[in-house]
Design an enzyme around this catalytic site. Structure first.
Site, PDB file in Angstrom:
ATOM      1  N   MET A  37      22.914  -3.318  14.738  1.00  0.00           N
ATOM      2  CA  MET A  37      22.180  -4.279  14.556  1.00  0.00           C
ATOM      3  C   MET A  37      21.067  -4.666  15.455  1.00  0.00           C
ATOM      4  O   MET A  37      20.525  -5.618  15.852  1.00  0.00           O
ATOM      5  CB  MET A  37      23.046  -5.541  14.233  1.00  0.00           C
ATOM      6  CG  MET A  37      24.100  -5.600  13.328  1.00  0.00           C
ATOM      7  SD  MET A  37      24.298  -7.340  12.559  1.00  0.00           S
ATOM      8  CE  MET A  37      25.257  -7.978  13.970  1.00  0.00           C
ATOM      9  N   GLY A  38      20.915  -3.464  16.143  1.00  0.00           N
ATOM     10  CA  GLY A  38      19.681  -3.397  17.144  1.00  0.00           C
ATOM     11  C   GLY A  38      19.817  -4.099  18.416  1.00  0.00           C
ATOM     12  O   GLY A  38      21.355  -4.107  18.816  1.00  0.00           O
ATOM     13  N   HIS A  44      25.607   1.681  22.332  1.00  0.00           N
ATOM     14  CA  HIS A  44      24.831   2.201  21.362  1.00  0.00           C
ATOM     15  C   HIS A  44      24.487   3.544  21.570  1.00  0.00           C
ATOM     16  O   HIS A  44      24.724   4.532  20.945  1.00  0.00           O
ATOM     17  CB  HIS A  44      23.828   1.478  20.827  1.00  0.00           C
ATOM     18  CG  HIS A  44      23.995   0.213  20.437  1.00  0.00           C
ATOM     19  ND1 HIS A  44      23.747  -1.240  21.000  1.00  0.00           N
ATOM     20  CD2 HIS A  44      24.742  -0.337  19.325  1.00  0.00           C
ATOM     21  CE1 HIS A  44      24.255  -1.910  20.299  1.00  0.00           C
ATOM     22  NE2 HIS A  44      24.743  -1.546  19.190  1.00  0.00           N
ATOM     23  N   GLY A 154      31.826   1.993  17.521  1.00  0.00           N
ATOM     24  CA  GLY A 154      32.463   1.718  18.802  1.00  0.00           C
ATOM     25  C   GLY A 154      33.871   1.203  18.800  1.00  0.00           C
ATOM     26  O   GLY A 154      34.008   0.350  17.969  1.00  0.00           O
ATOM     27  N   GLU A 155      34.686   1.591  19.606  1.00  0.00           N
ATOM     28  CA  GLU A 155      36.122   0.927  19.656  1.00  0.00           C
ATOM     29  C   GLU A 155      35.970  -0.379  20.089  1.00  0.00           C
ATOM     30  O   GLU A 155      37.019  -1.129  19.945  1.00  0.00           O
ATOM     31  CB  GLU A 155      37.048   1.811  20.509  1.00  0.00           C
ATOM     32  CG  GLU A 155      37.532   2.937  19.922  1.00  0.00           C
ATOM     33  CD  GLU A 155      38.634   3.874  20.763  1.00  0.00           C
ATOM     34  OE1 GLU A 155      38.814   3.351  21.988  1.00  0.00           O
ATOM     35  OE2 GLU A 155      39.134   4.816  20.124  1.00  0.00           O
ATOM     36  N   VAL A 183      31.959   1.340  25.859  1.00  0.00           N
ATOM     37  CA  VAL A 183      31.218   1.569  27.424  1.00  0.00           C
ATOM     38  C   VAL A 183      30.978   0.356  27.977  1.00  0.00           C
ATOM     39  O   VAL A 183      31.059  -1.017  27.615  1.00  0.00           O
ATOM     40  CB  VAL A 183      29.860   1.962  27.168  1.00  0.00           C
ATOM     41  CG1 VAL A 183      29.136   2.243  28.378  1.00  0.00           C
ATOM     42  CG2 VAL A 183      29.802   3.450  26.497  1.00  0.00           C
ATOM     43  N   SER A 192      27.819  -5.545  25.232  1.00  0.00           N
ATOM     44  CA  SER A 192      27.585  -6.137  23.926  1.00  0.00           C
ATOM     45  C   SER A 192      26.318  -6.770  23.728  1.00  0.00           C
ATOM     46  O   SER A 192      25.834  -7.179  25.027  1.00  0.00           O
ATOM     47  CB  SER A 192      28.733  -7.071  23.811  1.00  0.00           C
ATOM     48  OG  SER A 192      28.320  -7.986  22.432  1.00  0.00           O
ATOM     49  N   SER A 193      25.601  -6.614  22.686  1.00  0.00           N
ATOM     50  CA  SER A 193      24.224  -7.526  22.576  1.00  0.00           C
ATOM     51  C   SER A 193      24.522  -8.725  22.884  1.00  0.00           C
ATOM     52  O   SER A 193      23.623  -9.460  23.404  1.00  0.00           O
ATOM     53  CB  SER A 193      23.714  -7.124  20.969  1.00  0.00           C
ATOM     54  OG  SER A 193      23.864  -5.846  20.806  1.00  0.00           O
ATOM     55  N   ARG A 194      25.471  -9.435  22.639  1.00  0.00           N
ATOM     56  CA  ARG A 194      25.827 -10.864  22.927  1.00  0.00           C
ATOM     57  C   ARG A 194      25.904 -11.101  24.161  1.00  0.00           C
ATOM     58  O   ARG A 194      26.064 -12.418  24.575  1.00  0.00           O
ATOM     59  CB  ARG A 194      26.892 -11.323  22.115  1.00  0.00           C
ATOM     60  CG  ARG A 194      26.771 -11.379  20.542  1.00  0.00           C
ATOM     61  CD  ARG A 194      27.710 -12.019  19.819  1.00  0.00           C
ATOM     62  NE  ARG A 194      27.276 -12.524  18.401  1.00  0.00           N
ATOM     63  CZ  ARG A 194      27.746 -11.548  17.365  1.00  0.00           C
ATOM     64  NH1 ARG A 194      28.500 -10.826  17.286  1.00  0.00           N
ATOM     65  NH2 ARG A 194      27.125 -11.872  16.122  1.00  0.00           N
TER      66      ARG A 194
HETATM   67  O1  PAF Z   1      28.588  -3.261  14.623  1.00  0.00           O
HETATM   68  C1  PAF Z   1      27.930  -3.859  14.061  1.00  0.00           C
HETATM   69  O2  PAF Z   1      26.640  -3.667  14.939  1.00  0.00           O
HETATM   70  C2  PAF Z   1      27.464  -4.239  12.700  1.00  0.00           C
HETATM   71  O3  PAF Z   1      28.822  -4.876  12.337  1.00  0.00           O
HETATM   72  C3  PAF Z   1      27.232  -3.064  11.936  1.00  0.00           C
HETATM   73  C4  PAF Z   1      28.486  -2.162  11.728  1.00  0.00           C
HETATM   74  C5  PAF Z   1      26.070  -2.280  11.937  1.00  0.00           C
HETATM   75  C6  PAF Z   1      27.101  -3.522  10.290  1.00  0.00           C
HETATM   76  O4  PAF Z   1      25.955  -4.400  10.118  1.00  0.00           O
END
Ligand code: PAF
Length: 289
Positions: A37-38, A44, A154-155, A183, A192-194
């Site tokens: 999701m960027g 990533h 990712g796990e 990671v 995490s992006s969050r």
């Molecule tokens: O893990 C994520 O970033 C999302 O849940 C995914 C797998 C890209 C689906 O939108």
């Protein structure tokens, strides 16, 4: 320094992506896929690097999927930075980035969705009703667009990884789902992006999540097989962080994610904790019995 690979390409349409993949397959090339999701980070990148090492062509998708956000969640605020993401993808070794907009992915109101079984009702699914159906629906659609490939997850999102692996098997999708290790920052916080939502004070307390999981794993390794005792141990560690609000701690069989008596064999310890606006999740594996 030249990588010897052609420059990163960019595709916004399903039709265009399929045409490029058809060309690659006609040339006998294997395809690796990293759905995202960027707002990409080193976690990533590790997925892209693994895909790079195992495939001839590497595709990253960037799409903030509205179906997996509930009302009141952070869909509108979800962090986005496409220019930086494209740079990150190029550096990590991707060949092609698929960046559809919502109109391209869902031109009509969605009438067909993936409905998951019990794997989606527990843990994060218990407090995010419908979330995993939304994830599974977009992943099924992305897998259908991609065709035969290896897909890297990712796990850190262990429940998502479990659900996607099971969906691919149940629906005989031509995708090999590959789980990749979490990671972490040097202090143990999972990337995490969050994490971008954390204030300085929250960020300094957030590593408690990892410490709680390690305390749970130590208890299991010392012979504890009662999931409730392990869950309480993890909760007691998290409670030492005043800004942490526990959603759940769980000690469950790694394959079913649902407690069914004393712990034995492969166990997953998981936790979800809110720090202000950020809901953080993490997990580790251990063996019991
Ligand atoms: O893990 C994520 O970033 C999302 O849940 C995914 C797998 C890209 C689906 O939108």
């Amino acid at each position: 320094m030249s990588t010897g690979r052609p420059a990163l390409e960019y595709e916004a349409t399903i039709r265009g992506l399929r045409a490029r993949l058809a060309e690659a397959r006609a040339a006998g090339l294997t395809v690796g896929f990293v759905p995202t999701m960027g707002f990409l980070h080193a976690g990533h990148c590790s997925l892209v690097e693994r895909a790079r090492a195992e495939n001839d062509v590497v595709v990253v998708s960037i799409f903030v999927n509205p179906l997996q956000f509930n009302p009141g969640e952070d869909l509108e605020d979800y962090p986005r930075d496409l220019d930086r993401d494209l740079e990150t993808c190029a550096k990590a070794g991707a060949d092609l980035v698929f960046v559809p907009d919502t109109q391209e992915m869902y031109p009509e109101p969605v009438a067909t969705t993936v409905r998951l079984g019990t794997l989606a009702d527990v843990l994060c699914g218990a407090s995010r009703a419908g979330h995993f159906d939304g994830v599974a629906t977009v992943v099924a659609k992305l897998f259908s667009i991609m065709g035969e490939c290896s897909a890297y997850f990712g796990e850190k999102d262990f429940q998502q990884l479990t659900i996607v692996s099971r969906m691919a098997a149940d629906l005989s999708l031509p995708v090999r789902v590959v789980g990749c290790g979490t990671v972490r920052e040097p202090d143990g916080l999972a990337l995490s992006s969050r994490n971008a939502y954390l204030s300085e004070a929250e960020r300094s307390q957030a590593p408690v999540l990892r410490r709680a999981l390690e305390a749970g794993a130590a208890l299991v390794q010392s012979g504890e097989t009662d999931p409730t005792a392990v869950e309480a141990e993890m909760a007691s560690v998290i409670a030492t962080a005043p800004l942490a609000e526990i959603d759940y701690t769980a000690a469950v069989p790694a394959s079913t994610l649902t407690a069914d008596g004393p712990l034995r064999g492969d166990v997953r310890l998981l936790a979800a904790v809110r720090f202000g606006k950020a809901r953080l999740i993490d997990n580790i594996g251990c063996r019991a019995g």
